[in-house]
Design a protein around this motif. Structure first.
Motif, PDB file in Angstrom:
ATOM      1  N   HIS B 108       0.847  -1.189   0.000  1.00 32.21           N
ATOM      2  CA  HIS B 108       0.000   0.000   0.000  1.00 32.21           C
ATOM      3  C   HIS B 108       0.881   1.236   0.000  1.00 32.21           C
ATOM      4  O   HIS B 108       1.494   1.552   1.014  1.00 32.21           O
ATOM      5  CB  HIS B 108      -0.920  -0.015   1.210  1.00 32.21           C
ATOM      6  N   ARG B 155       6.796   3.435   7.488  1.00 35.36           N
ATOM      7  CA  ARG B 155       6.699   2.337   6.534  1.00 35.36           C
ATOM      8  C   ARG B 155       6.849   1.051   7.309  1.00 35.36           C
ATOM      9  O   ARG B 155       7.712   0.961   8.180  1.00 35.36           O
ATOM     10  CB  ARG B 155       7.834   2.422   5.517  1.00 35.36           C
ATOM     11  N   ASP B 168       2.625  -1.177   4.397  1.00 35.13           N
ATOM     12  CA  ASP B 168       1.888   0.089   4.356  1.00 35.13           C
ATOM     13  C   ASP B 168       2.890   1.228   4.485  1.00 35.13           C
ATOM     14  O   ASP B 168       4.012   1.035   4.965  1.00 35.13           O
ATOM     15  CB  ASP B 168       0.841   0.151   5.480  1.00 35.13           C
ATOM     16  N   GLN B 170       2.441   4.940   5.827  1.00 34.64           N
ATOM     17  CA  GLN B 170       1.489   5.873   6.433  1.00 34.64           C
ATOM     18  C   GLN B 170       2.166   7.211   6.694  1.00 34.64           C
ATOM     19  O   GLN B 170       3.182   7.283   7.370  1.00 34.64           O
ATOM     20  CB  GLN B 170       0.962   5.298   7.761  1.00 34.64           C
ATOM     21  N   LEU B 294      -6.174   3.557   8.228  1.00 29.93           N
ATOM     22  CA  LEU B 294      -5.087   2.644   7.891  1.00 29.93           C
ATOM     23  C   LEU B 294      -5.499   1.781   6.705  1.00 29.93           C
ATOM     24  O   LEU B 294      -6.648   1.358   6.596  1.00 29.93           O
ATOM     25  CB  LEU B 294      -4.699   1.775   9.095  1.00 29.93           C
ATOM     26  N   ALA B 295      -4.563   1.556   5.794  1.00 26.08           N
ATOM     27  CA  ALA B 295      -4.842   0.679   4.646  1.00 26.08           C
ATOM     28  C   ALA B 295      -4.867  -0.763   5.138  1.00 26.08           C
ATOM     29  O   ALA B 295      -5.766  -1.534   4.809  1.00 26.08           O
ATOM     30  CB  ALA B 295      -3.783   0.860   3.566  1.00 26.08           C
TER      31      ALA B 295
END
Lengths: 451, 465
Positions: B108, B155, B168, B170, B294-295
């Motif tokens: 992501h 990350r 992810d 973020q 959050l993904a």
């Protein structure tokens, strides 16, 4: 420890030109065990390290500081942090009061804050302590229906502070704790209670006392009622009193004062508390778990009298807040790990003990509220305005004795007023984790909100 | 910053090592976080700080036991060492070889439009100065302004022995303005946060100015504040920060770790009417850009929208991997951790009360006497008893259906299951607010949301009789 100093000294050589460099190196080993239903639920073993860098550029119009940190002590991470701090310093406002600490000739106290048995005690023994603590609580009273967390934890921590100003400070500390939360029930009502025991090493811990504390605190709250609102005297137990002292300590920070964010500003020499109230910050007293030979800038910690028989005597300062106030550091810089910069703060507060015990305080108060736990301290205390309103659980005091348990109430006043309204101070000093020791105190004119 | 933190081959070997002593489940969570912060206080740029933290946490589960170790050393040997330390809880030894094979990663990328690292530091300072100017333009009673700007780029890659393999990226940005107003009888504070799972695009001059204005006006208004009343009164909560009420009154009590330990008043209540029929409560990690977005969660599970209470009926709890495994169900995407140095546990993301149909002004007009809470501070709950508090940082009396005198800060206290039944009106002016949620020593960013709503009564913890 000398290793950290040696590494730091080597790094100081990277200082460029006229800049000053301060490095804070830390490393530690932690063990945590959580027991549940007679088994290990979680076991954490970890070592960590890190560095905090501050770089000062001195100019005609004043100095600038830039900071950076890394969660590692490897050379690459440190080099990057130094570079970042140097870059950050360029953007700070030039300020004549900004400076690093200089050695001030005060010798650090020789304190024994480590116990090698933290490292030498086998993990299995530590695990056994957590499991035993849970068992003691579960088997200690038939009304205990659940122990949702029984924990053992310990740490070995080392830190060093060095600077191009000549600061060389290093210290180590160990600690061990057990804590347990019990849930008691009488069939219709559930109540919780915490017990804890703290020391420098596993052998200092008193499991039986921690268990008894959790059992007593949870079971005696069963059947708690919510009273109608009233005004009365409140008796704070040592744990909740320690929280109060720590809040007051926040307003005694010279930094809060020079920033105009303390209700104590401009009041040195005035009566701010009851005559029985003498509050001292003394990190050189090794009985405090937070005792330390050095402060967060590497100056020797020292004993500072904050309030003496009700009269405000002064504040605690780090280097910068002291310069702004036209005085010198009191050796009171505190920092929250490698990512935090030093600021002025109390580290080891103690209220001078009174000469009566808790039972005598209940007798003298006659009728009031006994406060055993606080909830919502961070949302209910405004250290600028002094407004104080905190959720509590505790018991009524009637005719000098503990009576029915109380729930879902708040106690409120202002911090300014509470200090003046202290009517009794107990002799039952309890050394607790955190920045203050506690003992029972009674405070008048408290508003209790209920239904 | 785009290089892999740890490659798939290393992850597979580390997971295999972690399982080698009889583990039933193993997970590697490797993280690299860069943060920066700046503080403007009394017009002085006091300190810019930058930080970097990277490392990995490895956990191994055997039966009901979790072993956990973390290391700042992301080399294969560092990770293998941590894997062995975490696996030490598997006391049975042996266990045979469990080869872990990872498939394709669910990656992501960052959703930030302007990465924090690409923003000139001078530009950040300019924005902080703008906020300072706007706050001070409200008059000389504003004696202090402090502005804080912070961002973090996080990350992570997470892989486990069941084949979950996700990453992810973020980016979070926050901006806080605190003002102090000084009057005849002391000082009062005003505070406004802006925060989102977004890049620097979040901080427009307009947004920053609005926050500054809000903080300044709040402090000024409170100069005339009188002590809050004491006792049980009707309360109207403004939209936005009022969502903290539900976060504390029932959110924490709906986290499956508390449920499975019978340490929540909501245990065993699925299907029961636990709240007023007006209440529909959702926890939703997918609200794009919100502080709790959050993904994937910190266990690699996609963020999800989970209805917790529907029309007053309790529908489900929130779950992480460990708790859902015990119950033989799927995680709800609520496994979160503060950093690689912490074990994940059940946490909220963005928790909000669905808006209703009433008009906010009408709710106030129809309240003869009570308290209007314009902004809430933090709160705290004891999930086992349900008792909770939250602080009001901007509040007023309501008299004859009108907002009147401002009140000094205080806490409100109530019991979750009781308070949920006292919701008697919800408006349609929904909004969200950012917060930091603390649980067992770990802090994570969360969002709270709600529309203006009324409680028929809750205890106001003021100092006035």
């Amino acid at each position: 420890m000398s290793e950290l100093i040696a590494q730091a000294e080597r790094l100081l050589e990277s200082a460029k030109g006229s800049e000053e460099v301060e490095l804070f190196l830390a490393r530690g080993v932690d063990t945590e065990v959580q027991a549940y239903q007679g088994e290990v639920e979680e076991l954490t073993t970890a070592s960590s390290s890190g560095i905090g860098v501050r770089i000062l550029r001195d100019n005609a119009a004043g100095a600038q500081i830039g900071t950076a940190w890394a969660g590692s002590l490897d050379d690459q991470a440190i080099e990057n942090a130094i570079k970042e701090a140097r870059e950050n310093a360029r953007f700070a406002t030039q300020d004549e009061f900004i400076a690093f600490a200089r050695p001030d000739g005060v010798t650090a106290s020789a304190l024994t804050l480590t116990d090698e048995s933290v490292a030498s005690t086998p993990l299995d023994e530590k695990i056994a302590m957590a499991i035993e603590l849970e068992r003691l609580v579960r088997s200690g009273d038939r009304r205990i229906r659940q122990v949702d967390a029984a924990n053992y934890s310990d740490y070995i921590a080392e830190a060093a502070i060095v600077s191009t100003m000549g600061i060389r400070a290093a210290y180590a500390r160990t600690g061990a704790y057990v804590s347990v939360e019990a849930i008691a029930t009488d069939g219709s009502d559930d109540q919780t209670g915490w017990g804890l025991s703290a020391g420098r090493a596993p052998r200092d811990l008193d499991l039986a006392q921690a268990a008894a504390d959790a059992i007593r605190r949870s079971t005696r709250m069963l059947g708690a009622v919510k009273p109608a609102s009233f005004k009365c005297s409140a008796v704070f137990d040592p744990r909740t009193a320690a929280t109060l002292f720590a809040i007051i300590g926040g307003a005694l920070s010279g930094e809060a004062v020079v920033r105009g964010r303390s209700f104590f500003a401009n009041r040195v020499g005035e009566v701010v508390a009851a005559p029985s109230f003498t509050l001292v910050d003394d990190p050189t007293d090794a009985r405090h778990f937070s005792a330390s030979p050095y402060d967060g800038e590497g100056l020797a910690c020292r004993r500072n009298v904050m309030i003496e028989r009700g009269e405000l005597r002064g504040f605690v300062y780090d280097t910068v807040s002291a310069r702004r106030a036209g005085t010198v550091s009191t050796g009171s810089a505190v920092r929250g790990g490698v990512a935090g910069s030093p600021s002025a703060g109390c580290r080891a507060l103690q209220l001078s003990p009174g000469d009566i015990d808790q039972a005598e305080i209940f007798r003298r108060v006659g009728n009031g509220v006994f406060v055993e736990s606080l909830i919502g301290v961070h949302s209910g205390v405004n250290s600028v305005s002094g407004d104080f309103s905190v959720g509590v659980t505790g018991l009524m005091i009637r005719d000098g004795q503990l009576a029915e348990p109380l729930r879902e109430i708040t106690v409120a006043s202002t911090l300014q007023r509470m200090l003046l309204d202290v009517i009794h101070v107990g002799n039952d000093v309890e050394w607790l984790p955190g920045s203050a020791a506690g003992q029972t105190v009674a405070i008048a004119n408290i508003a209790v909100s209920g239904s | 910053m785009n290089a892999e933190l740890v490659g798939p081959d290393v992850l597979q070997r580390v997971l295999t090592e972690a399982m080698a002593r009889g583990g039933e489940f193993a997970e590697v969570f490797a993280e690299d976080r860069t943060t920066s912060s700046a503080m403007l206080d009394q017009r002085r740029v006091e300190e810019l700080s930058s930080g970097r933290d990277r490392g990995a946490g490895i956990r191994v589960v055997v039966g009901d036991t979790t072993g956990f170790a973390h290391t700042a050393d992301l080399s294969e040997s560092g990770l293998l060492g941590a894997a062995r330390a975490a696996a030490a809880v598997a006391r049975g030894g042996g266990g045979g070889v469990h080869e872990v094979a990872l498939g394709a990663i669910a990656a992501h990328p960052s959703r930030a439009l302007v990465a924090p690292g690409d923003v000139d530091k001078a530009r950040k300072i300019e924005l902080m100065r703008h906020a300072d100017d706007v706050a001070r333009s409200e008059g000389s009673s504003i004696t202090q302004v402090s502005v804080a700007l912070g961002d973090s780029t996080r990350r992570f890659v997470v892989a486990n022995s069941e084949g979950v393999y996700a990453s992810d990226h973020q980016v979070r940005t926050r901006f806080n303005v605190t003002c102090i107003a000084t009057g005849d009888v002391g000082m009062q504070t005003g505070y406004r946060p802006i925060a989102g799972t977004r890049g620097f695009e979040l901080l427009t001059p307009d947004a920053v100015g609005e926050a500054a204005l809000g903080a300044a006006r709040q402090a000024l208004t409170k100069l005339d504040a009188r002590p809050a009343p004491s006792g049980d009164l009707p309360v109207v909560l403004a939209g936005g920060s009022g969502g903290i009420l539900f976060h504390e009154a029932c959110g924490h009590g709906l986290e499956a770790d508390a449920i499975l330990k019978q340490a929540s008043v909501y245990a065993g209540k699925v299907g029961e009417q636990v709240a007023s029929p007006l209440v529909t409560l959702v926890d939703d990690g997918t609200v794009d850009g919100e502080w709790g977005y959050l993904a994937v969660d910190d266990e690699g599970r996609p963020g999800a929208r989970n209805v917790l209470i529907e029309n007053g009926v309790l529908t489900d709890y929130m779950w992480d991997y460990l708790r859902s495994r015990k119950e033989g169900r799927a995680s709800s995407g609520n496994g979160r951790r503060q950093s690689y140095q912490h074990l994940p546990m059940v946490r909220m993301t963005n928790t909000y009360l669905m808006g209703g149909e009433s008009d906010a002004d009408e709710i106030i007009a129809q309240t003869p006497y009570g308290v209007y809470v314009a902004q809430l501070g933090g709160g705290q709950v004891n999930t086992a008893t349900g008792d909770f508090v939250f602080g009001m940082t901007a509040a007023f009396m309501i008299e004859d259906g009108h907002i009147t005198a401002p009140l000094r800060d205080c806490n409100l206290i109530g019991n979750g299951p009781d308070v949920l039944k006292r919701v008697d009106a919800i408006a349609s002016d929904f909004s969200m607010t950012p917060g930091t949620c603390g649980k067992n020593g770990q802090s994570v960013p969360v969002g709270c949301g709600q529309a203006t709503m009324r409680l028929t009564g809750i205890t106001i913890g003021g100092a006035s009789a």
